[in-house]
Design an enzyme around this catalytic site. Structure first.
Site, PDB file in Angstrom:
ATOM      1  N   SER A 123      -6.470 -11.047   4.091  1.00 27.66           N
ATOM      2  CA  SER A 123      -5.648 -11.877   3.008  1.00 27.66           C
ATOM      3  C   SER A 123      -5.132 -13.053   4.050  1.00 27.66           C
ATOM      4  O   SER A 123      -4.910 -12.812   5.243  1.00 27.66           O
ATOM      5  CB  SER A 123      -4.202 -11.078   2.647  1.00 27.66           C
ATOM      6  N   TYR A 137       2.765  -5.462   3.981  1.00 33.25           N
ATOM      7  CA  TYR A 137       1.487  -6.189   3.692  1.00 33.25           C
ATOM      8  C   TYR A 137       1.082  -7.323   4.674  1.00 33.25           C
ATOM      9  O   TYR A 137      -0.289  -7.183   4.816  1.00 33.25           O
ATOM     10  CB  TYR A 137       1.773  -6.930   2.267  1.00 33.25           C
ATOM     11  N   ALA A 139       1.611  -7.062   7.884  1.00 34.15           N
ATOM     12  CA  ALA A 139       1.029  -6.526   9.161  1.00 34.15           C
ATOM     13  C   ALA A 139      -0.263  -5.790   8.903  1.00 34.15           C
ATOM     14  O   ALA A 139      -1.119  -5.650   9.800  1.00 34.15           O
ATOM     15  CB  ALA A 139       2.004  -5.484   9.508  1.00 34.15           C
TER      16      ALA A 139
END
Length: 225
Positions: A123, A137, A139
């Site tokens: 992402s 999220y 991390a």
């Protein structure tokens, strides 16, 4: 079975791949929809937090040419919330630890055949903190990008390529109703799931045979490096 995973299954089926589709509940409806294209996919249930479950799915699948890890959860919460520690653990378990389990299970067979493709879906959040994602999220996706490079170093001598893609905001059920500032995206829109799926299909194909350890930015220009 959601947006990017569904679109990726369709893209790979269109390229003639025989697919094993794994989700918390067996994605039978998706498998049936792919059958219209002539593919004969298998749908299985798998708890990606469980190493035993992941290893069982990989063993049952037989010879695996390519592994795509799309699974992710992204709770929209505040890291100061009560009980956030447990949510953090769950996000890391699904988004990152499950990818380790899947790669560890699939790579020995790929090495024995001296051929394999692994693609992990990261992402934008893992590269520059994202647009609206929470700490767990971010991390997990940053860890996934590092894992791409770690696995690529170990898979390379056995002709296993390991790459990733890093989408920004994509029009999936996960993002439904979320306040994305399109003004921060040079293309001024979220991506469609298919726009992430085809780069994944490319990384699984012979066209990407000399690429490994790369995380492709597919983000509409939010992050340029």
């Amino acid at each position: 079975d959601g947006g990017i995973g569904r679109a990726t299954a369709h893209a790979l089926a269109a390229q003639g791949a025989s697919l094993v589709l794994a989700d918390r509940s067996a994605p039978r409806e998706l498998a049936e929809s792919l059958g219209d294209s002539g593919a004969e996919p298998t749908a299985v249930a798998c708890d990606l937090r469980s190493r035993a479950d992941v290893e069982a799915v990989v063993a049952e699948a037989g010879a695996i040419d390519g592994l795509v890890y799309v699974a992710a959860i992204c709770p929209w919460d505040d890291w100061r919330d009560e009980g956030w520690d447990d949510i953090f653990d769950d996000v890391l378990a699904v988004n990152l630890r499950g990818a380790v389990f899947a790669a560890r299970a699939a790579m020995p067979g790929m090495a024995a055949r001296r051929s394999g493709r692994i693609v992990l879906v990261g992402s934008l959040a893992g590269k520059q903190g994202g647009l609206i994602a929470s700490a767990h999220y971010v991390a997990s996706k940053g860890g996934l990008h590092a894992l791409v490079k770690w696995l690529a170093q170990r898979g390379g001598p056995d002709n296993i390529t390991v790459n990733g893609v890093a989408p920004a905001s994509t029009a999936t059920p996960m993002m439904e109703g979320r306040p994305v500032d399109l003004g921060r995206i040079p293309l001024r829109r979220m991506s469609a799931p298919e726009e992430i799926a085809w780069p994944i299909a490319f990384l699984c194909s012979p066209a990407a045979s000399y690429m490994t350890g790369t995380v492709l930015d597919v983000n509409g220009g939010v992050y340029m490096a």
